[in-house]
Scaffold this motif. Structure first.
Motif, PDB file in Angstrom:
ATOM      1  N   UNK A   1       0.803  -1.217   0.000  1.00 65.19           N
ATOM      2  CA  UNK A   1       0.000   0.000   0.000  1.00 65.19           C
ATOM      3  C   UNK A   1       0.837   1.269   0.000  1.00 65.19           C
ATOM      4  N   UNK A   2       0.157   2.395  -0.176  1.00 71.62           N
ATOM      5  CA  UNK A   2       0.819   3.695  -0.230  1.00 71.62           C
ATOM      6  C   UNK A   2       0.054   4.707   0.605  1.00 71.62           C
ATOM      7  N   UNK A   3       0.803   5.646   1.160  1.00 73.38           N
ATOM      8  CA  UNK A   3       0.244   6.778   1.888  1.00 73.38           C
ATOM      9  C   UNK A   3       0.661   8.053   1.177  1.00 73.38           C
ATOM     10  N   UNK A   4      -0.284   8.976   0.981  1.00 79.59           N
ATOM     11  CA  UNK A   4       0.012  10.277   0.378  1.00 79.59           C
ATOM     12  C   UNK A   4      -0.449  11.365   1.336  1.00 79.59           C
ATOM     13  N   UNK A   5       0.429  12.317   1.599  1.00 79.49           N
ATOM     14  CA  UNK A   5       0.134  13.423   2.506  1.00 79.49           C
ATOM     15  C   UNK A   5       0.383  14.745   1.790  1.00 79.49           C
ATOM     16  N   UNK A   6      -0.581  15.666   1.802  1.00 78.73           N
ATOM     17  CA  UNK A   6      -0.267  17.001   1.296  1.00 78.73           C
ATOM     18  C   UNK A   6       0.767  17.592   2.245  1.00 78.73           C
ATOM     19  N   UNK A   7       1.824  18.199   1.673  1.00 82.22           N
ATOM     20  CA  UNK A   7       2.976  18.524   2.517  1.00 82.22           C
ATOM     21  C   UNK A   7       3.494  19.950   2.345  1.00 82.22           C
ATOM     22  N   UNK A   8       2.592  20.880   2.043  1.00 81.26           N
ATOM     23  CA  UNK A   8       2.917  22.303   2.138  1.00 81.26           C
ATOM     24  C   UNK A   8       3.931  22.761   1.080  1.00 81.26           C
ATOM     25  N   UNK A   9       4.497  23.939   1.286  1.00 83.34           N
ATOM     26  CA  UNK A   9       5.353  24.579   0.285  1.00 83.34           C
ATOM     27  C   UNK A   9       6.807  24.144   0.409  1.00 83.34           C
ATOM     28  N   UNK A  10       7.409  23.621  -0.659  1.00 86.15           N
ATOM     29  CA  UNK A  10       8.836  23.271  -0.593  1.00 86.15           C
ATOM     30  C   UNK A  10       9.722  24.465  -0.241  1.00 86.15           C
ATOM     31  N   UNK A  11       9.387  25.639  -0.764  1.00 82.06           N
ATOM     32  CA  UNK A  11      10.237  26.803  -0.533  1.00 82.06           C
ATOM     33  C   UNK A  11      10.198  27.251   0.921  1.00 82.06           C
ATOM     34  N   UNK A  12       9.032  27.173   1.548  1.00 80.11           N
ATOM     35  CA  UNK A  12       8.886  27.638   2.923  1.00 80.11           C
ATOM     36  C   UNK A  12       9.131  26.548   3.957  1.00 80.11           C
ATOM     37  N   UNK A  13       8.830  25.295   3.605  1.00 81.53           N
ATOM     38  CA  UNK A  13       8.722  24.259   4.635  1.00 81.53           C
ATOM     39  C   UNK A  13       9.604  23.037   4.415  1.00 81.53           C
ATOM     40  N   UNK A  14      10.538  23.121   3.471  1.00 81.33           N
ATOM     41  CA  UNK A  14      11.390  21.965   3.196  1.00 81.33           C
ATOM     42  C   UNK A  14      12.153  21.512   4.433  1.00 81.33           C
ATOM     43  N   UNK A  15      12.672  22.469   5.186  1.00 81.34           N
ATOM     44  CA  UNK A  15      13.509  22.138   6.345  1.00 81.34           C
ATOM     45  C   UNK A  15      12.724  22.137   7.651  1.00 81.34           C
ATOM     46  N   UNK A  16      11.397  22.194   7.551  1.00 77.48           N
ATOM     47  CA  UNK A  16      10.577  22.186   8.764  1.00 77.48           C
ATOM     48  C   UNK A  16       9.461  21.152   8.630  1.00 77.48           C
ATOM     49  N   UNK A  17       8.321  21.550   8.083  1.00 75.32           N
ATOM     50  CA  UNK A  17       7.178  20.637   8.014  1.00 75.32           C
ATOM     51  C   UNK A  17       7.485  19.407   7.170  1.00 75.32           C
TER      52      UNK A  17
END
Length: 287
Positions: free
Chosen positions: A190-206
């Protein structure tokens, strides 16, 4: 942090980032305080209809296809044979519509806590609700976290977390315990997909924390796929895909190339390109 401006513009202000996004509006179509959030719908001059939740842009008629297609088709063409799908959130029903374009899907259950979002989508975004009456579709208005916790172990091929930002009611959808429950509900392939916000703003955080939490929950591999989304902060968004066992970067390329349904953004080349991470994301995510 966001707010509506006076006059003929809706403006969402991202205070921490020092930026904002605005759309010229021609009419307010609806506003209500639901049990869970403040819901607004507008007509805009150039982006069609606009849905806003708690002052944050959720979707517009003009560009929602980018998000809905990238939240669904990469995963559905990565899984070898997806039949059972759950959508956590997704009350506007656009993700449901894209999932059910895949004829092999036998059942798709959408669990959103706020029925009024779906009602508003049916009223003002009926094109997103075309598949709501599909016999394979099941719409539940309930707590998605509890639904996953109580889901039969090993019963799901794909779980899509189509949530709002990780604050308030959606905060629990970005947590190790929830990912662990998702892992238990998924079949081995199986697979899990999560919306994961903005790469530019949140790459090193969220986004980094999503990768860490998915690994801590027991997922074997995860990968973030960036894509454009003009009405979201920075105009650049992402989803993160995780697998209990297999690869999330290898997919059924010929099936994607020969897809028997229409899309506006997704195709074989887009899928391949989305798997390529910018250098700053590689550094942030340790890839």
């Amino acid at each position: 942090m966001s707010e509506s401006s006076k006059g003929n513009w809706f403006t969402e202000i991202f205070g921490e980032e020092g930026t904002s996004f605005g759309l010229e509006i021609t009419e307010k179509l609806h506003a209500e305080q639901t049990q869970y959030q403040y819901l607004e719908v507008y007509n805009t001059r150039t982006f069609g209809k606009l849905m806003v939740l708690d002052g944050c842009v959720m979707l517009t008629s003009r560009d929602n296809f980018l998000y809905h297609e990238m939240m669904t088709h990469p995963a559905l063409f990565t899984h070898p044979n997806p039949k059972t799908v759950a959508i956590i959130g997704g009350g506007d029903c656009g993700t449901l519509r894209e999932v059910l374009k895949h004829a092999g899907v036998e059942k798709c259950t959408q669990i959103d806590i706020d029925e009024r979002v779906t009602w508003a989508s049916q009223q003002w975004f009926p094109e997103l609700c075309e598949s709501n009456t599909d016999p394979r579709a099941e719409l539940l208005f309930d707590d998605g976290i509890a639904w996953v916790k109580n889901c039969t172990p090993g019963s799901m091929d794909l779980i899509i977390i189509d949530s709002t930002d990780p604050v308030g009611p959606a905060e629990g959808l970005f947590a190790v315990d929830f990912y662990r429950d998702c892992l238990r509900a998924l079949k081995p392939e199986g697979l899990l997909v999560q919306q994961s916000e903005s790469p530019l703003l949140h790459s090193n955080s969220i986004i980094k924390k999503i990768h860490e939490d998915m690994a801590a929950a027991g997922f074997h591999q995860c990968h973030t796929l960036p894509f454009p989304q003009p009405v979201y902060p920075t105009g650049w968004w992402s989803c993160t895909m995780a697998s209990p066992q297999g690869s999330v970067t290898q997919f059924r390329e010929q099936d994607a190339a020969d897809k028997p349904f229409a899309t506006q953004y997704y195709n074989l080349g887009i899928h391949k390109g989305a798997l390529a991470l910018p250098e700053f994301m590689k550094r942030d995510l340790g890839k």
